[in-house]
Motif scaffolding. Sequence first.
Motif, PDB file in Angstrom:
ATOM      1  N   ASN A 125       0.827  -1.211   0.000  1.00  0.00           N
ATOM      2  CA  ASN A 125       0.000   0.000   0.000  1.00  0.00           C
ATOM      3  C   ASN A 125       0.859   1.258   0.000  1.00  0.00           C
ATOM      4  O   ASN A 125       0.531   2.254  -0.665  1.00  0.00           O
ATOM      5  CB  ASN A 125      -0.922  -0.001   1.218  1.00  0.00           C
ATOM      6  N   PHE A 126       1.976   1.231   0.743  1.00  0.00           N
ATOM      7  CA  PHE A 126       2.886   2.376   0.739  1.00  0.00           C
ATOM      8  C   PHE A 126       3.460   2.601  -0.655  1.00  0.00           C
ATOM      9  O   PHE A 126       3.569   3.747  -1.124  1.00  0.00           O
ATOM     10  CB  PHE A 126       4.031   2.165   1.724  1.00  0.00           C
ATOM     11  N   LEU A 127       3.834   1.505  -1.320  1.00  0.00           N
ATOM     12  CA  LEU A 127       4.390   1.613  -2.666  1.00  0.00           C
ATOM     13  C   LEU A 127       3.358   2.181  -3.631  1.00  0.00           C
ATOM     14  O   LEU A 127       3.662   3.066  -4.444  1.00  0.00           O
ATOM     15  CB  LEU A 127       4.877   0.249  -3.144  1.00  0.00           C
ATOM     16  N   ARG A 128       2.130   1.702  -3.553  1.00  0.00           N
ATOM     17  CA  ARG A 128       1.079   2.197  -4.448  1.00  0.00           C
ATOM     18  C   ARG A 128       0.805   3.677  -4.190  1.00  0.00           C
ATOM     19  O   ARG A 128       0.599   4.447  -5.137  1.00  0.00           O
ATOM     20  CB  ARG A 128      -0.201   1.369  -4.258  1.00  0.00           C
ATOM     21  N   ARG A 129       0.808   4.073  -2.933  1.00  0.00           N
ATOM     22  CA  ARG A 129       0.571   5.487  -2.627  1.00  0.00           C
ATOM     23  C   ARG A 129       1.694   6.351  -3.183  1.00  0.00           C
ATOM     24  O   ARG A 129       1.439   7.433  -3.724  1.00  0.00           O
ATOM     25  CB  ARG A 129       0.454   5.667  -1.119  1.00  0.00           C
ATOM     26  N   PHE A 130       2.921   5.883  -3.058  1.00  0.00           N
ATOM     27  CA  PHE A 130       4.058   6.608  -3.610  1.00  0.00           C
ATOM     28  C   PHE A 130       3.927   6.725  -5.122  1.00  0.00           C
ATOM     29  O   PHE A 130       4.111   7.800  -5.706  1.00  0.00           O
ATOM     30  CB  PHE A 130       5.344   5.885  -3.231  1.00  0.00           C
ATOM     31  N   MET A 131       3.571   5.635  -5.782  1.00  0.00           N
ATOM     32  CA  MET A 131       3.458   5.635  -7.238  1.00  0.00           C
ATOM     33  C   MET A 131       2.358   6.585  -7.720  1.00  0.00           C
ATOM     34  O   MET A 131       2.475   7.198  -8.775  1.00  0.00           O
ATOM     35  CB  MET A 131       3.169   4.221  -7.740  1.00  0.00           C
ATOM     36  N   GLN A 132       1.291   6.725  -6.947  1.00  0.00           N
ATOM     37  CA  GLN A 132       0.212   7.617  -7.344  1.00  0.00           C
ATOM     38  C   GLN A 132       0.656   9.074  -7.394  1.00  0.00           C
ATOM     39  O   GLN A 132       0.056   9.894  -8.093  1.00  0.00           O
ATOM     40  CB  GLN A 132      -0.958   7.474  -6.362  1.00  0.00           C
ATOM     41  N   LEU A 133       1.722   9.386  -6.659  1.00  0.00           N
ATOM     42  CA  LEU A 133       2.209  10.766  -6.595  1.00  0.00           C
ATOM     43  C   LEU A 133       3.280  11.077  -7.629  1.00  0.00           C
ATOM     44  O   LEU A 133       3.698  12.232  -7.769  1.00  0.00           O
ATOM     45  CB  LEU A 133       2.761  11.049  -5.191  1.00  0.00           C
ATOM     46  N   VAL A 134       3.753  10.056  -8.340  1.00  0.00           N
ATOM     47  CA  VAL A 134       4.824  10.239  -9.317  1.00  0.00           C
ATOM     48  C   VAL A 134       4.237  10.633 -10.660  1.00  0.00           C
ATOM     49  O   VAL A 134       3.402   9.915 -11.220  1.00  0.00           O
ATOM     50  CB  VAL A 134       5.676   8.961  -9.455  1.00  0.00           C
ATOM     51  N   ASP A 135       4.668  11.782 -11.181  1.00  0.00           N
ATOM     52  CA  ASP A 135       4.201  12.262 -12.483  1.00  0.00           C
ATOM     53  C   ASP A 135       5.011  11.584 -13.587  1.00  0.00           C
ATOM     54  O   ASP A 135       6.244  11.626 -13.581  1.00  0.00           O
ATOM     55  CB  ASP A 135       4.380  13.778 -12.592  1.00  0.00           C
ATOM     56  N   LEU A 136       4.336  10.981 -14.541  1.00  0.00           N
ATOM     57  CA  LEU A 136       5.013  10.275 -15.631  1.00  0.00           C
ATOM     58  C   LEU A 136       4.413  10.649 -16.973  1.00  0.00           C
ATOM     59  O   LEU A 136       3.210  10.904 -17.085  1.00  0.00           O
ATOM     60  CB  LEU A 136       4.883   8.754 -15.446  1.00  0.00           C
ATOM     61  N   GLN A 137       5.286  10.670 -17.990  1.00  0.00           N
ATOM     62  CA  GLN A 137       4.877  10.823 -19.375  1.00  0.00           C
ATOM     63  C   GLN A 137       5.548   9.717 -20.185  1.00  0.00           C
ATOM     64  O   GLN A 137       6.615   9.216 -19.806  1.00  0.00           O
ATOM     65  CB  GLN A 137       5.300  12.191 -19.923  1.00  0.00           C
ATOM     66  N   PRO A 138       4.951   9.292 -21.292  1.00  0.00           N
ATOM     67  CA  PRO A 138       5.559   8.234 -22.103  1.00  0.00           C
ATOM     68  C   PRO A 138       6.986   8.576 -22.520  1.00  0.00           C
ATOM     69  O   PRO A 138       7.320   9.731 -22.800  1.00  0.00           O
ATOM     70  CB  PRO A 138       4.633   8.150 -23.326  1.00  0.00           C
ATOM     71  N   LYS A 139       7.827   7.556 -22.519  1.00  0.00           N
ATOM     72  CA  LYS A 139       9.210   7.603 -23.007  1.00  0.00           C
ATOM     73  C   LYS A 139      10.131   8.492 -22.170  1.00  0.00           C
ATOM     74  O   LYS A 139      11.218   8.841 -22.613  1.00  0.00           O
ATOM     75  CB  LYS A 139       9.247   8.028 -24.476  1.00  0.00           C
TER      76      LYS A 139
ATOM     77  N   ILE B 109      10.020  -1.504 -11.279  1.00  0.00           N
ATOM     78  CA  ILE B 109       8.986  -2.413 -11.786  1.00  0.00           C
ATOM     79  C   ILE B 109       7.613  -1.751 -11.720  1.00  0.00           C
ATOM     80  O   ILE B 109       6.817  -1.814 -12.672  1.00  0.00           O
ATOM     81  CB  ILE B 109       9.009  -3.730 -10.994  1.00  0.00           C
ATOM     82  N   ALA B 110       7.320  -1.090 -10.604  1.00  0.00           N
ATOM     83  CA  ALA B 110       6.026  -0.419 -10.460  1.00  0.00           C
ATOM     84  C   ALA B 110       5.862   0.694 -11.491  1.00  0.00           C
ATOM     85  O   ALA B 110       4.778   0.891 -12.048  1.00  0.00           O
ATOM     86  CB  ALA B 110       5.890   0.140  -9.042  1.00  0.00           C
ATOM     87  N   LEU B 111       6.948   1.427 -11.761  1.00  0.00           N
ATOM     88  CA  LEU B 111       6.890   2.487 -12.768  1.00  0.00           C
ATOM     89  C   LEU B 111       6.616   1.916 -14.157  1.00  0.00           C
ATOM     90  O   LEU B 111       5.814   2.470 -14.925  1.00  0.00           O
ATOM     91  CB  LEU B 111       8.202   3.272 -12.770  1.00  0.00           C
TER      92      LEU B 111
END
Length: 259
Positions: free
Chosen positions: A50-64, A79-81
């Motif tokens: 759950n901590f990992l998922r919460r962290f990932m939700q806050l990471v801004d990503l764009q393709p490539k 891996i999560a990214l």
Amino acid sequence: MAPPPLASREAVREERLGDVWSNELNDVFADVAPYYDRANNIAALGQFGNFLRRFMQLVDLQPKQKVLDVCAGTNAIGIALLKREPTLDVHAMDRSVAMQTVGQQRAAAQGFQIKSTIGDVHTLPFPDSHFDVVTLQFASRHLRVREVFTEILRVLKPGGHFHHSDMLRPRNPIVKNLYYTYLRGCLGITGMIVGSGPAAVKAKQYFLDALELFYTAEELSILLRELGYIEVKVDTVFHGMLGFHRATKPVPATQALPD
């Protein structure tokens, strides 16, 4: 033990913890690598995912985009990214061969490619303004924070984002005492369950000392701003026991064209 003032925090951390950083941590992480993720989940009472998922939700990503995961360990972040955005160019850097060996095996088993670099993250072997996103999770307590955060700022592209997550020192003394009491018991029980080796068992007190000398969420935000990051934001859980920071590298002002 009261933490030293913010201005001298890094010097005191170096004095008290530097010997472990230089001479013992490699053995500790070689010991824990095979069971690192399982141990974290046990210690977090099943909440690590759950901590990992919460962290990932806050990471801004764009393709490539080009992404660097600092102190990548077993590549949980990379891996999560890639699960979120498979077109990313993900690089992982860690000092531990053992941890990255496990991480590369985990990534390959799921069909992901993560480019691995083994080395000291206090001196990142990448050009200036090279990455769109840099992440760092659950490792800063073992680092010379100002040095690493400065290097991360250097390799980020202008406008790029740094996302950080770690256990923090709660500001409330009652919460802090309850937290440390839990950790003292938890570390021993977790070690018995997973079968920790001598290096990890010996480091039990070190992990408590490293947290005691670390930063609160507010202090870490101040440090990021002092180093030159802008748009610093933090989200905490459990009354500041865990924090998720987001910071941005400034975009230089456009220089005026000559008349």
